[in-house]
Design an enzyme around this catalytic site. Structure first.
Site: not given
Length: 528
Positions: A173, A318, A427, A432
């Site tokens: 990654t 992944e 937030k 949100w």
């Protein structure tokens, strides 16, 4: 029959040997050869590696661009039974040394212009025994140049029989937080992933295609396109070192490319370059953009002005990397381009072979109402079930499912719509705000090329959004009041960013995504 990558190579070698591979060189010239040459050299390369002492399970690293020599390694190493570790050339020296040590790479193939990185990093890589420079001239570093090394191999080398669950590839990654994490791919996993890409309702890669993989070969298997192209014998056009938007468009026009894949940020650059200097890109049946949500405005621009549909998918290192694809059902397709775009701005449904669920904070599936966000979980034969020798990240996996960290809603048709990365949500006052929704709407505003929204610390509301905006025209100006009013048409007042910062360009990560960590650091400075 074992499901291994060598079966793809042998099929094309036997039945489609005259199809072509084109590779742009460092000087801009094009190198051309046929699959017959490619397969012969790939066997010779595998033989040379075996004579060097590379054994099944050994890690062979690459530090290189999208070139024909890199393509040869894509099959020579796995077909020998070794593991191809494609190293992200844009990682820091510290991270490159870390992942090469973690992988225990024994051989490194490097492009000439990346030798300074190797000079700095190689002394600290304990397992490294050999360095081969991907060139045809004597190398100032390492064992020898690629062509001299290749000459030590047997072009009639017979690949060994390999068990399909054997590891054959490795990517790490890009480490937005902490150290990079390694993902290992098996022969069977990449074989099935390749078949999925060739399905009509996925990418439909076929022998009739001329595929231009702009997505780097050092990132997530170049989205699987090299494997798929070799499997079906498609013409491959590789953009070479340091490709610009102009280089990519020139290749599409000259080689009559039919399918091109790149990061969303590259798509934005391609459009801007087309406005500067028009090219004939009518041969494209599809432009696949990934790495982040594709703005609806960009899709409309490519469709309305150039007749090119943009395909959207979702995945990750992944996931090898494809997990979902936007599938336009026949009823929607017949309804016209506007309805098709409404589907294509989403991240779609699972690719055949992949299972998907979107779970809320309590671990329950979210309603299919497109209003309730949750974290995307996936599992399948090519989805990772663990990180390589990394016990710290076990919480990312459960019962074969990978927890992606991506937040999405799910529509009545089951398709997902990416809302944000969990860490990128803003937030504000306990509520949100989706940076993706704001970015997509800003990209549709007249005069805006692209935008990124991040959180800025706020004493009263905890966090407030700030937008970094790139004008469509160089030296262009954007009025914050106009941008604010544009967003107010769709969003509640408390969603509107407190600041609009006009920038010439957005910072990018090593895989072409917008570098939001850098923008968050800049936004924190604005709050002081």
């Amino acid at each position: 029959m074992q499901l291994t990558l060598k079966t793809f190579l042998e099929r094309t070698e036997s039945f489609l040997p005259q199809n072509e591979i084109v590779s742009r060189q460092a000087d801009g010239q094009l190198f051309r050869y046929h699959y017959a040459d490619y397969c012969r050299r790939t066997r010779q390369l595998a033989s040379a590696l075996a004579r060097l002492g590379v054994k099944p399970g050994d890690r062979v690293a690459t530090l290189g661009w999208n070139t024909y020599r890199h393509m040869e390694l894509y099959f020579a190493v796995p077909c020998l039974g070794a593991i191809l570790h494609t190293v992200n050339i844009r990682l820091t020296d510290e991270h490159i040394a870390y992942i090469m040590n973690h992988a225990e790479d024994v051989v490194l193939f490097v492009d000439p212009d990346l030798l300074p990185t190797v000079e700095r990093v190689a002394p600290s890589v304990r397992s490294l025994r050999h360095i081969i420079v991907m060139d045809d001239r004597p190398a100032p570093l390492g064992d020898c140049d690629y062509e001299s090394f290749l000459a030590t191999g047997d072009p009639d080398f017979a690949f060994p029989e390999i068990e399909e669950n054997s590891p054959c590839g490795m990517c790490f990654t890009s480490a937005t937080t902490g150290d990079p994490k390694g993902v290992v791919y098996t022969q069977r996993g990449l074989y099935l992933h390749t078949l999925a890409l060739c399905l009509r309702d996925v990418l439909a890669i076929s022998e009739h295609d001329t595929v231009l993989p702009v997505v780097p070969m050092f990132h997530a298997n170049s989205w699987g396109l090299p494997h798929a192209a070799v499997a079906v014998g498609a013409t491959i056009v590789l953009p070479g070192p340091h490709p610009t938007a102009a280089d990519i468009l020139d290749l599409i026009e000259a080689e009559r490319g039919t399918f091109c894949a790149a990061a969303v940020t590259i798509g934005v650059e391609l459009y801007a370059q087309l406005k500067k200097k028009p090219r004939d890109i009518s041969s494209l049946r599809g432009l696949m953009l990934g790495g982040s949500a594709t703005p609806e405005a960009l899709m409309k621009r490519f469709h309305n002005e150039y007749g090119v549909p943009i395909l959207t998918a979702w995945g990750a290192t992944e996931a090898a990397p494809l997990a979902t694809i936007t599938h336009v059902r026949r009823s929607v397709f017949e309804a016209g381009p506007e309805e098709r775009i409404k589907v294509r701005i989403r991240q779609g449904i699972p690719v055949p072979g992949v299972e998907l669920k979107v779970l809320d904070d309590c671990g329950k599936p979210v309603p299919r109402d497109d209003r309730h966000p949750g974290e995307v979980h996936v599992r399948g034969p090519w989805i990772a079930t663990e990180y390589y020798r990394d016990k710290r990240s076990r919480d990312s996996f459960a019962d074969g499912w990978w927890r992606s960290g991506d937040i999405a809603t799910q529509g009545s048709d089951g398709s997902i719509r990416l809302v944000d990365r969990a860490k990128d949500l803003v937030k504000s006052g306990g509520e949100w705000i989706s940076s993706v929704d704001l970015e997509n709407e800003l990209a549709a505003c007249p005069g805006v090329l692209e935008a990124a929204v991040v959180a800025m610390p706020d004493a009263r509301w905890q966090e407030r959004p700030v937008a970094f905006v790139v004008p469509l025209q160089e030296s262009g100006e954007l009025d914050p009041d106009i941008l604010s009013a544009w967003l107010a048409r769709r969003f509640a007042k408390w969603w509107i960013p407190d600041r609009f910062v006009v920038v010439a360009a957005l910072p990018k990560t090593g895989v072409g995504k917008v570098d939001k960590r850098t923008l968050r650091e800049r936004a924190a400075g604005l709050a002081l």
